[in-house]
Design a protein around this motif. Structure first.
Motif, PDB file in Angstrom:
ATOM      1  N   TYR A 121       0.928  -1.213  -0.045  1.00  0.00           N
ATOM      2  CA  TYR A 121       0.055   0.052   0.037  1.00  0.00           C
ATOM      3  C   TYR A 121       0.864   1.232   0.029  1.00  0.00           C
ATOM      4  N   GLY A 169      -5.027  -4.451   2.862  1.00  0.00           N
ATOM      5  CA  GLY A 169      -4.601  -3.347   1.920  1.00  0.00           C
ATOM      6  C   GLY A 169      -5.605  -2.221   2.039  1.00  0.00           C
ATOM      7  N   SER A 206      -9.426  -0.474  -1.451  1.00  0.00           N
ATOM      8  CA  SER A 206      -8.379  -1.260  -2.258  1.00  0.00           C
ATOM      9  C   SER A 206      -8.725  -2.700  -2.618  1.00  0.00           C
ATOM     10  N   LEU A 255      -8.808  -1.418  -7.419  1.00  0.00           N
ATOM     11  CA  LEU A 255      -7.422  -1.582  -8.074  1.00  0.00           C
ATOM     12  C   LEU A 255      -7.321  -1.748  -9.732  1.00  0.00           C
ATOM     13  N   SER A 301      -3.481  -9.447  -0.658  1.00  0.00           N
ATOM     14  CA  SER A 301      -3.292  -8.097   0.259  1.00  0.00           C
ATOM     15  C   SER A 301      -2.952  -7.156  -1.057  1.00  0.00           C
ATOM     16  N   PHE A 302      -3.853  -6.164  -1.023  1.00  0.00           N
ATOM     17  CA  PHE A 302      -3.685  -5.117  -2.133  1.00  0.00           C
ATOM     18  C   PHE A 302      -3.416  -5.541  -3.454  1.00  0.00           C
TER      19      PHE A 302
END
Lengths: 440, 565
Positions: free
Chosen positions: A136, A215, B122, B127, B323-324
């Motif tokens: 991030y 995130g 996110s 994204l 994650s992300f």
């Protein structure tokens, strides 16, 4: 038609029968931790069975409180010290001072590890710090934060998350640490500036590390094991202790009126013994022992944080009496002026950041004066230092809200805080927008 | 409507006793805090404290707005789905209707996490949008985010009830309208939709009240300025017994009942019943190629959006680290291995508790509906209102009420606490999900013309036999819808479950999911258990369909074939 109720009753009875020698533990701790202790303890004490009942802290208290004596669970095991204070106030805890580990220091920093009255014992230590998602930060080109004060910087606008002191005992401690470290007025200003940069104030304290792990948020104010466990589970996150932090124990206690008190004492003693403390080093658990590393039998992993060193580094001389005396005021102020008014606070902060950036390029005296006023409106606490030292004022918040008159007074105050916070934030935003127009 | 005989009195008394014992008295004991001083003297001062706060007024209007908008958007999703699949020859109509129920089975926490991973700041969608177009849609932000999530979570209430209602419309009505030259949009607006109005109103009012009282979604999205979160935050603050929390709950209950009463009033004084239950249902039509393309496209899009949380849960359950990034980094099946080791008992418990609870709910639902619409029992509407009030009772309050009200009560012939048995969990489910079953049963009975029962009685059938052989079989579709809604929503109930679980051996799956989702390492296994929960509940739903169809077939062969064709 009539056979069924009988069969159901028989089934119910069979399901609810508990074995002799079973220790029931009510806890808010995750399965990895409880499973490790269950396995190790049952192996060391054949004949005693451990039944883990996972409930969040509030539900755990309600569960213990609502059961009659003789039918209660044996052990209560959770983080928040206030939960144990509530149980002790209801006379639901037995004294366990005799079970304490003699090699444990009495205090970590300035905070007693075991309850001085012996009603509950510290079982593991935890400190508060910053956790961030490296992907991030990279994607949003953000620098790594080191101190609380960093979080008030404009670059972090909308990237931070925290919980509220009314929801999480550790968040309360961090807020109080900040207030005691910086002083009431300056502490609140910093707190409000950080909050203005927050994307969310989560309802569960676990919501913060969870959001950083996946995130959703870039940076979270979290308790250390959440950050460390995320990192050791493979998430792209890092954790660091800032200079100002509070190190506090998670606690364990014996419930009064339990069935198998003797077996329960064995378990409590086990959790604070050297053997029990070593389990905390498991990467999935990642908590800090109440024993100093030299008393851990040389099992401390390389580079593992030392709670006593961290506590020593902290500049704050934590005064738990002061914290206790204004507990409800701090929680209520945080919720009324931050949690419930986050949208307006964010908007004011955004406008202030924007005007600041513009003024840095093109200074303007009149705009600077507007900005000074805007900052004061947005970041000054609704209750000043003199008022919060006033015994009479604090007494209002300490009285029982079950009395309608007290309740009315408290809610009238809360309403006043809430509406003035809203008005201040909106005014601050409009002032900052005027300043921005002047700088164009 | 006939006079209230002895049977009606007995049935009414039994239902009332159940509601008193397992809803009114336990909850009343907890809510008493809203009406008394600390020394026990009665007061209304706490209500004064509520009304003087600007924040509370704001929360009330926000709740109202969110509930209205959610019901509106849920209707926009559900009405076309129901209409297309019932009215037209549609491939996979059954599949669409089954998939359309899935959003209700959103396991707590897992569903929220998955939604954030897909639609969040996110999330995958943002994204990708950011990468391609440099924009970020605040889908999950603010009150709009709450409306978005609530609408796609609760639209099945409308879908299920409306589908049943459309199916039971007499085809002759449509033919008559067509003969008189009414077609297209006008036919839908003036004839078909009005005839199905009880089903639509049942679903829409459920969505409204449910959203008004919903706690989970606003909390997960960080929206605290709504009534339910305000009540919850005050009730669950450690060590602070705040009467204001109970005041808010009482106000929500009053408002929920008022909303239900209002929707009943809107339908009152009109007749929705059609007689030819055994005859032809609405005719199915062929779609023109262009129409088919549009219909399939729209339905595909809607299903993609509403099922994306489940897709998210599925991905999460096989993800190593997510994650992300739009998709997980790597995949694994180990979470399922973890879960299979200790979830066997949980699956059985979930099926047992929810099956019994939903069974109890439809029995109560049919009874209340019948007493309300077919007898003159005094104060019969109160049964409906009391049952509906449970929507606004937070699970934790109901559970505390049970523990307090039944404190020290043991099972006969032992020292086993009543509250220590799984019976309490099952009863909590039954009480909390009763409004769902009830609305479906009431809607089904509203569409059934009393002349069919009169005919049966003229032929010499006793009232009980009429109910058994005529009323219940003809209501079967609505009863099934009620059973299914109760069953699947009970399977993911959490707050009462956590408090009432007193041994791991009696824990249902929702407790297991909660347990896993408390820790960083538990997200994968938690999601895996969530997927299992969805699968098990879907299977349970399908089996209950089969059972009902078979019983129906045995009881009234002609009718069932006609109305289910």
């Amino acid at each position: 038609m009539f056979k069924r109720p009988l069969a159901v009753a028989a089934l119910l009875a069979a399901a609810a029968a508990t074995q002799a020698g079973t220790v029931t533990v009510v806890t808010s701790f995750p399965k990895e931790l409880t499973q490790a202790y269950k396995t190790a303890f049952e192996k060391a004490n054949p004949g005693i069975k451990l039944e883990i009942l996972n409930k969040n802290t509030v539900q755990g208290i309600a569960y213990v409180r609502e059961l009659p004596a003789g039918q209660r669970p044996e052990v209560f095991w959770a983080s928040a010290p206030d939960a144990f204070e509530v149980l002790a106030g209801l006379k639901l805890l037995d004294n366990v001072a005799a079970l304490a580990n003699k090699s444990a220091p009495t205090k970590v920093g300035n905070y007693p590890i075991n309850d001085p009255q012996g009603r509950y014992l510290g079982q593991a230590l935890a400190g508060y710090g910053l956790m961030w998602n490296t992907r991030y930060l990279a994607a949003n080109k953000l620098p790594v934060p080191r101190q609380w004060a960093d979080l008030a910087k404009p670059v972090y606008f909308g990237h931070v998350a925290t919980s509220s002191p009314s929801r999480s005992g550790t968040t309360h401690l961090t807020v109080e640490t900040l207030l005691q470290g910086e002083g009431w007025g300056k502490g609140w200003t910093q707190l409000l500036q950080i909050a203005g940069n927050c994307a969310a104030v989560t309802e569960r304290s676990f919501g913060v590390p969870d959001g950083v792990n996946n995130g959703q948020y870039g940076i979270g104010l979290v308790i250390d094991f959440f950050g460390l466990a995320g990192k050791y589970s493979g998430f792209p996150v890092e954790f660091a202790y800032p200079d100002v932090t509070a190190v506090v124990p998670a606690n364990i206690a014996l419930v009064a009126g339990a069935k198998n008190a003797d077996e329960a004492r064995r378990f409590i003693a086990y959790t604070v013994s050297q053997e029990g403390q070593q389990l905390l080093y498991d990467p999935k658990i990642s908590r800090l022992p109440i024993l100093p590393p030299e008393a851990m039998g040389g099992k401390a992993p390389q580079g593992y944080p030392n709670a006593f060193e961290i506590a020593k580094r902290a500049k704050v001389h934590f005064d738990s009496e002061l914290s206790e005396s204004r507990y409800n005021v701090v929680s209520a102020m945080f919720d009324q002026t931050i949690t419930f008014r986050l949208k307006e606070l964010q908007a004011a902060t955004k406008a202030i950041h924007a005007a600041d950036a513009a003024l840095a390029h093109k200074p303007n005296a009149k705009a600077a004066a507007l900005m000074k006023e805007a900052r004061e409106l947005a970041y000054a606490p609704v209750v000043d230092a003199a008022k919060v030292a006033d015994k009479e004022f604090l007494a209002v918040f300490a009285a029982s809200k079950k009395d309608a008159a007290v309740n009315k007074r408290v809610t009238a105050l809360e309403d006043h805080w809430n509406s003035s916070a809203r008005a201040n934030y909106e005014r601050a935003r409009s002032l900052a927008e005027q300043a921005l127009a002047l700088a164009r | 409507v006939r006079r209230a005989g002895g049977g009606a009195w007995v049935a009414g008394a039994l239902v009332l006793a159940f509601l008193l014992l397992f809803l009114v008295l336990p909850v009343g004991q907890v809510f008493a805090a809203a009406f008394v001083e600390s020394d026990g003297t009665p007061t209304l001062g706490h209500f004064g404290a509520f009304f003087q706060q600007g924040l509370m007024r704001e929360a009330f209007f926000n709740s109202l707005l969110v509930a209205l908008l959610s019901a509106l958007f849920a209707a926009l999703i559900a009405v076309p789905l129901a209409y297309f699949t019932v009215r037209f020859e549609f491939r996979g109509a059954l599949l669409i209707q089954t998939l359309g129920v899935l959003p209700l089975i959103m396991p707590p926490f897992v569903g929220a996490v998955a939604m954030q991973l897909i639609f969040g700041r996110s999330g995958s969608v943002n994204l990708l949008l950011g990468e391609w177009f440099g924009v970020n849609l605040p889908l999950m932000d603010g009150l709009a985010g709450v409306v978005f999530v609530e609408a796609i979570h609760y639209f099945p209430f409308i879908l299920m009830n409306l589908t049943v209602a459309l199916r039971s419309i007499d085809g002759a009505m449509e033919e008559a309208a067509l003969n008189l030259g009414c077609r297209g949009w006008r036919l839908f607006r003036r004839v078909i939709f009005p005839l199905a109005a009880p089903g639509f109103a049942a679903g829409a009012s459920l969505v409204f009240v449910k959203v008004f009282d919903d706690l989970g979604t606003p909390l997960v999205l960080g929206q605290t300025n709504l009534l339910a979160p305000q009540a919850y935050l005050r009730i669950t603050q450690v060590g602070l017994e705040d009467p204001l929390g109970y005041v808010i709950s009482v106000i929500m209950i009053v408002f929920s009942i008022a909303a239900m009463a209002l929707s009943a009033r809107l339908l009152a004084g009109r007749d929705y019943a059609t007689t030819q239950k055994g005859g032809t249902a609405l005719q199915r039509r062929r779609l023109s190629p262009l129409g088919a393309l549009a219909a399939y496209g729209w339905i595909g899009l809607v299903l993609l959006v509403v099922l994306s949380p489940h897709l998210g849960v599925l991905l999460l359950s096989v993800a190593k680290v997510w994650s992300f990034s739009p998709l997980p980094d790597a995949y694994t099946l180990e979470h399922y291995a973890t879960v299979f080791q200790d979830s066997g008992g949980m699956i059985r418990n979930t099926l047992l508790y929810c099956g019994l609870a939903a069974g109890l709910d439809v029995v109560l639902g049919v009874t209340i509906a019948y007493l309300m619409l077919r007898t003159t029992l005094p104060a019969r509407r109160w049964l409906d209102w009391i049952a509906t009030a449970s929507l606004a009772v937070p699970g934790i309050v109901l559970a505390i009420g049970y523990l307090r009200f039944y404190k020290g009560v043991t099972l006969p012939g032992g020292d086993v606490l009543l509250t220590g048995t799984w019976g309490m969990i099952m009863l909590a489910y039954a009480v909390r999900r009763l409004p769902y079953a009830l609305r479906s049963c009431v809607a089904a009975l509203q569409q059934l013309h009393a002349s069919l029962e009169e005919a049966a009685e003229n032929l010499g059938a006793t009232p009980l036999r009429t109910i058994r052989r005529v009323v219940v079989p003809l209501m079967a579709g609505g009863i099934l819808a009620g059973f299914v809604t109760s069953f699947i929503t009970a399977a993911v109930e959490l707050s009462a479950t956590i408090l009432l679980t007193s041994a791991e051996s009696q824990a249902p799956m929702s407790y297991g999911i909660y347990l896993y989702m408390q820790s960083v390492a538990g997200r994968g296994p938690g999601a895996a258990l969530g997927v299992l929960a969805v699968a098990v509940v879907a299977l349970g739903t399908y089996l209950s369909h089969l059972v009902v169809e078979r019983t129906q077939g045995r009881l009234a062969p002609a009718a069932s074939r006609g109305s289910n064709a």
